[in-house]
Design an enzyme around this catalytic site. Structure first.
Site, mmCIF file in Angstrom:
data_model
loop_
_atom_site.group_PDB
_atom_site.id
_atom_site.type_symbol
_atom_site.label_atom_id
_atom_site.label_comp_id
_atom_site.label_asym_id
_atom_site.label_seq_id
_atom_site.Cartn_x
_atom_site.Cartn_y
_atom_site.Cartn_z
ATOM 1 N N GLY A 95 0.814 -1.211 0.000
ATOM 2 C CA GLY A 95 0.000 0.000 0.000
ATOM 3 C C GLY A 95 0.842 1.252 0.000
ATOM 4 O O GLY A 95 1.773 1.407 -0.790
ATOM 5 N N SER A 175 2.145 -7.109 -3.466
ATOM 6 C CA SER A 175 1.288 -5.947 -3.662
ATOM 7 C C SER A 175 2.155 -4.719 -3.940
ATOM 8 O O SER A 175 2.890 -4.693 -4.914
ATOM 9 C CB SER A 175 0.371 -5.751 -2.460
ATOM 10 O OG SER A 175 -0.651 -4.829 -2.727
ATOM 11 N N ASP A 245 -16.605 -24.176 -11.445
ATOM 12 C CA ASP A 245 -15.708 -24.923 -10.570
ATOM 13 C C ASP A 245 -15.114 -26.146 -11.258
ATOM 14 O O ASP A 245 -13.950 -26.489 -11.058
ATOM 15 C CB ASP A 245 -16.468 -25.334 -9.297
ATOM 16 C CG ASP A 245 -15.597 -26.071 -8.288
ATOM 17 O OD1 ASP A 245 -14.370 -26.103 -8.476
ATOM 18 O OD2 ASP A 245 -16.134 -26.588 -7.304
ATOM 19 N N ASP A 248 -12.080 -27.529 -15.116
ATOM 20 C CA ASP A 248 -10.830 -28.261 -15.273
ATOM 21 C C ASP A 248 -11.003 -29.749 -14.990
ATOM 22 O O ASP A 248 -10.016 -30.489 -14.897
ATOM 23 C CB ASP A 248 -9.761 -27.686 -14.350
ATOM 24 C CG ASP A 248 -10.149 -27.764 -12.870
ATOM 25 O OD1 ASP A 248 -11.321 -28.072 -12.596
ATOM 26 O OD2 ASP A 248 -9.284 -27.513 -12.023
ATOM 27 N N LEU A 250 -12.398 -30.987 -12.254
ATOM 28 C CA LEU A 250 -12.425 -31.258 -10.821
ATOM 29 C C LEU A 250 -13.394 -30.305 -10.134
ATOM 30 O O LEU A 250 -13.253 -29.096 -10.257
ATOM 31 C CB LEU A 250 -11.028 -31.082 -10.204
ATOM 32 C CG LEU A 250 -9.906 -31.984 -10.715
ATOM 33 C CD1 LEU A 250 -8.598 -31.572 -10.056
ATOM 34 C CD2 LEU A 250 -10.209 -33.439 -10.433
ATOM 35 N N ASP A 252 -13.580 -29.052 -7.107
ATOM 36 C CA ASP A 252 -12.740 -29.027 -5.917
ATOM 37 C C ASP A 252 -12.808 -27.711 -5.158
ATOM 38 O O ASP A 252 -12.010 -27.462 -4.253
ATOM 39 C CB ASP A 252 -11.292 -29.309 -6.296
ATOM 40 C CG ASP A 252 -10.747 -28.329 -7.328
ATOM 41 O OD1 ASP A 252 -11.519 -27.469 -7.805
ATOM 42 O OD2 ASP A 252 -9.549 -28.415 -7.654
ATOM 43 N N ASP A 394 -7.319 -12.958 -7.040
ATOM 44 C CA ASP A 394 -6.988 -11.699 -6.385
ATOM 45 C C ASP A 394 -8.172 -10.734 -6.491
ATOM 46 O O ASP A 394 -8.595 -10.380 -7.591
ATOM 47 C CB ASP A 394 -5.756 -11.078 -7.045
ATOM 48 C CG ASP A 394 -5.170 -9.919 -6.246
ATOM 49 O OD1 ASP A 394 -5.943 -9.181 -5.598
ATOM 50 O OD2 ASP A 394 -3.949 -9.737 -6.280
ATOM 51 N N HIS A 433 -5.425 -12.056 -2.500
ATOM 52 C CA HIS A 433 -4.424 -10.998 -2.607
ATOM 53 C C HIS A 433 -3.283 -11.255 -1.629
ATOM 54 O O HIS A 433 -3.396 -10.973 -0.433
ATOM 55 C CB HIS A 433 -5.049 -9.628 -2.344
ATOM 56 C CG HIS A 433 -4.089 -8.502 -2.550
ATOM 57 N ND1 HIS A 433 -3.514 -8.250 -3.775
ATOM 58 C CD2 HIS A 433 -3.578 -7.580 -1.701
ATOM 59 C CE1 HIS A 433 -2.707 -7.210 -3.666
ATOM 60 N NE2 HIS A 433 -2.711 -6.801 -2.414
#
Length: 502
Positions: A95, A175, A245, A248, A250, A252, A394, A433
């Site tokens: 920040g 960050s 979800d 891919d 999966l 998971d 993020d 993040h």
């Protein structure tokens, strides 16, 4: 014309102390000479004080050197007295910085590193940008001067203390610290041998001025009433994970790559789903997921918030009640006190920012704050190694900017294979993040960087743990390679995944 920060002589207060936990002797001065060696450091500055503290439950004995360069740039250096490994480690600050967080280096200190941290050239609360109000020297310190100068000062103190400088020097930050990391590689290629940059805010001028302002403005109507809420974030997140979800293969609880998730905000409009979004919230969501744009439809930043980050939006990018989010407050403080050659000050609101007329006004300070160069040939030529990572979930700094920057870097550095000899990007599914998120989010990059710099072993994968399943492990491969389940064994075991070209 000399840089107004870098040309100032190093002066200021140095406060030294010894903090200790007895350890087996290795490199460094003998323990019975601790006070003398710390006093020698004290004599290198003015108005110095020496204090010996002989207790610490978790850390090795060390000399603590704290002070300010040019009465402006706060720092702390910690020098282990009995187990120095011959190396130096420095951390960045997130920040607006504003405080010296040397404790963030304690894991490295416990491994025998001499460590350092800085406050970025000022003291202030984490959400306060007023320190930069029409103060170019403070802005230069925050942009790059503080890290560079403290790194050099720390190395000088290391030489005084141990009689020799560090054999290897490392920097790691996330960050804002990730921006500082890339700035060091870009501007001071000889400062560090290995640099770790996480979730970098390297498009700083446009991240705060454009991206975060756009996301915040989208959540309010013209009268200032909130039209997109924390509750709406939950509705969107539920729909996204239900739809994406298992893309891919999966189910998971982790979205592997948000670029493969293409939900239309209109599909969430009432009464199509239950729960659902009202029309104003649908329009806001479309903007949050999209790049900021001017009235001609021109994209002003590489992407909006990624699909799959919605459970993490509250606080980060969606405020509670009628208040600004963390990203919105940062944007407003940035626009008030750092964004323009002449700062508008405390009466300016981020809702005053015009995406047609004001973007070009950010350019002068973009040259100061942004670490977006695709020419890091100086760092490469110096033998430097760069490890960049970003979370696909993020909720504050869109990962699309980091991907775009890395693709520019590879195009300018002889292609992907040549670039991966010295610079690798790792994209973590489900990482928030810098930490947290549904995906595995705990990992060790420093050991990998040591292997790369000191032994030439480039990181072929990073094993991450945690997330929605606490003991889950998953591999993350250098971008653009992705991890895919091999078809047998537990999906919570990294050994059951293989690298696949996307």
């Amino acid at each position: 014309m000399p840089n107004p920060i870098l040309s100032i002589a190093v002066t200021g207060l140095l406060v030294l102390s010894v903090v200790g936990l007895g350890s087996a002797a290795s490199a460094g001065p003998p323990t019975d000479d601790v006070v003398a060696t710390c006093e020698r450091l004290a004599r290198s500055g003015a108005n110095d004080e020496v204090e010996v503290i002989e207790e610490s439950p978790t850390l090795p004995e060390y000399c603590k050197v704290a002070g300010a360069l040019s009465k402006r740039i706060g720092f702390e250096i910690r020098l282990p007295t009995t187990i120095w490994n011959g190396k130096f480690y420095m951390t960045g600050c997130g920040g607006f910085c504003g405080n010296v967080n040397a404790d963030a280096c304690n894991a490295a200190l416990a491994r025998g590193y001499a460590i350092a941290a800085t406050d970025g050239g000022h003291t202030a609360g984490s959400g306060d940008g007023s320190w930069g109000y029409n103060d170019i020297r403070a802005e230069v310190a925050w942009a790059f001067g503080a890290v560079h100068r403290v790194a050099n000062h720390a190395k000088a103190q290391i030489r005084r203390h141990y009689g020799e400088g560090p054999e290897y020097s490392y920097f790691a930050g996330c960050s804002g610290g990730g921006r500082e990391a890339l700035m060091s590689a870009q501007k001071f290629p000889n400062d560090f041998d290995g640099i770790i940059s996480g979730d970098p805010a390297n498009f700083q001028a446009y991240l705060a001025g454009v991206s975060q302002s756009w996301i915040e403005q989208a959540q309010f109507d013209d009268s200032g009433a909130r039209i997109f809420t924390v509750a709406d974030s939950a509705v969107v997140g539920q729909a996204v994970y239900a739809s994406c979800d298992d893309l891919d293969g999966l189910a998971d609880g982790v979205i592997d790559d948000p670029r493969n998730c293409n939900i239309d905000p209109a599909d969430l409009a009432c009464p199509a789903t239950d729960p659902c979004l009202d029309p104003a919230a649908v329009d806001a969501l479309a903007k949050i997921w999209d790049s900021p744009r001017n009235s001609d439809g021109q994209a002003l930043y590489p992407g909006g918030l990624p699909q799959g980050s919605e459970p993490l939006w509250p606080g980060f990018s969606v405020g509670f009640g009628d208040g600004l989010s963390g990203g919105g407050n940062f944007a407003q403080e940035y626009l008030r006190y750092l964004a323009f050659p002449r700062d508008p000050g405390p009466d300016y609101s981020l809702f005053d920012f015009d995406f047609d007329t004001d973007v070009n006004r950010l350019k002068p300070r973009a040259h100061l704050y942004n670490a977006t160069s695709n020419d890091l040939s100086g760092f490469e030529a110096n033998g430097g190694k760069l490890l960049v990572y970003h979370g696909w979930a993020d909720p504050l700094i869109t990962p699309y900017g980091t991907v775009a920057w890395y693709e520019d870097l590879t195009a300018n550095s002889g292609g992907l294979t040549a670039t991966q000899d010295w610079a690798r990007l790792f994209m973590f599914p489900g990482l928030g993040h810098c930490s947290g998120g549904p995906g595995p989010n705990q990992f060790d990059t420093l050991t990998l960087m040591e292997d790369w710099v000191e032994r030439g072993d480039a990181p072929e994968r990073i094993i991450a743990t945690g997330g929605v399943v606490p003991d889950r492990t998953r591999p993350v491969y250098p971008y653009p390679t992705v991890a895919r389940y091999g078809g047998s064994g537990s999906i919570d075991d990294a050994n059951n995944f293989v690298p696949v070209a996307p």
